[in-house]
Design an enzyme around this catalytic site. Structure first.
Site, mmCIF file in Angstrom:
data_model
loop_
_atom_site.group_PDB
_atom_site.id
_atom_site.type_symbol
_atom_site.label_atom_id
_atom_site.label_comp_id
_atom_site.label_asym_id
_atom_site.label_seq_id
_atom_site.Cartn_x
_atom_site.Cartn_y
_atom_site.Cartn_z
ATOM 1 N N GLY A 172 37.220 12.916 70.329
ATOM 2 C CA GLY A 172 37.252 12.733 68.882
ATOM 3 C C GLY A 172 36.468 13.793 68.131
ATOM 4 O O GLY A 172 36.547 13.876 66.909
ATOM 5 N N PRO A 178 35.994 23.990 66.009
ATOM 6 C CA PRO A 178 36.668 25.151 65.419
ATOM 7 C C PRO A 178 37.597 25.817 66.434
ATOM 8 O O PRO A 178 37.278 25.890 67.620
ATOM 9 C CB PRO A 178 35.520 26.093 65.062
ATOM 10 C CG PRO A 178 34.298 25.240 65.039
ATOM 11 C CD PRO A 178 34.545 24.140 66.028
ATOM 12 N N GLY A 180 36.390 31.521 66.655
ATOM 13 C CA GLY A 180 34.955 31.752 66.715
ATOM 14 C C GLY A 180 34.633 33.228 66.770
ATOM 15 O O GLY A 180 35.497 34.069 67.011
ATOM 16 N N LEU A 181 33.367 33.530 66.554
ATOM 17 C CA LEU A 181 32.889 34.908 66.624
ATOM 18 C C LEU A 181 32.300 35.152 68.006
ATOM 19 O O LEU A 181 31.348 34.487 68.403
ATOM 20 C CB LEU A 181 31.819 35.161 65.558
ATOM 21 C CG LEU A 181 31.171 36.551 65.601
ATOM 22 C CD1 LEU A 181 32.188 37.619 65.195
ATOM 23 C CD2 LEU A 181 29.947 36.605 64.705
ATOM 24 N N GLY A 182 32.870 36.086 68.726
ATOM 25 C CA GLY A 182 32.320 36.506 70.010
ATOM 26 C C GLY A 182 31.243 37.554 69.774
ATOM 27 O O GLY A 182 31.406 38.429 68.927
ATOM 28 N N TYR A 222 23.974 38.438 77.082
ATOM 29 C CA TYR A 222 24.261 39.313 75.944
ATOM 30 C C TYR A 222 22.974 39.818 75.298
ATOM 31 O O TYR A 222 22.999 40.770 74.527
ATOM 32 C CB TYR A 222 25.090 38.594 74.878
ATOM 33 C CG TYR A 222 26.430 38.070 75.314
ATOM 34 C CD1 TYR A 222 27.008 38.400 76.538
ATOM 35 C CD2 TYR A 222 27.139 37.213 74.491
ATOM 36 C CE1 TYR A 222 28.238 37.897 76.921
ATOM 37 C CE2 TYR A 222 28.371 36.709 74.862
ATOM 38 C CZ TYR A 222 28.912 37.052 76.069
ATOM 39 O OH TYR A 222 30.133 36.551 76.437
#
Length: 99
Positions: free
Chosen positions: A16, A20, A23-25, A56
């Site tokens: 439920g 989104p 998305g922004l990588g 990252y």
């Protein structure tokens, strides 16, 4: 701020929870100014999913920018999804929290 991505910008998981779709990588983006500009632009047009990973080496920059947006009232924590990946050595249940 209104979401400008449109009516099909999220999907509903089996639980439920609405997530989104876009998305922004942030892979390979460790330059603070470049990341700040791209994250700001993404948030302004309605992106609410940010993808990152400890490898990252930019999670602190993302956190700093999101905190600025939340402190200014432009964004609430419940409006944003952050996906992160664990490194191979952090995949055991006992290592997840510290990783």
């Amino acid at each position: 701020m209104s979401n400008t991505l449109g009516p099909r910008s999220e999907f509903t998981a089996a639980t439920g929870l609405k997530l989104p779709v876009i998305g922004l990588g942030t892979a390979l983006n460790t330059d603070e100014e470049v990341l700040k500009k791209s994250l700001k632009a993404a948030l302004e047009v309605g992106y609410r999913l940010i993808d990152t990973a400890s490898m990252y080496k930019n999670e602190h920059l993302i956190g700093k920018m999101l905190k600025e947006w939340m402190d200014s009232g432009k964004l609430q924590r419940e409006d944003i999804f952050i996906t992160a990946k664990l490194p191979p050595q952090g995949n055991r249940p006992s290592d997840v929290r510290k990783t």
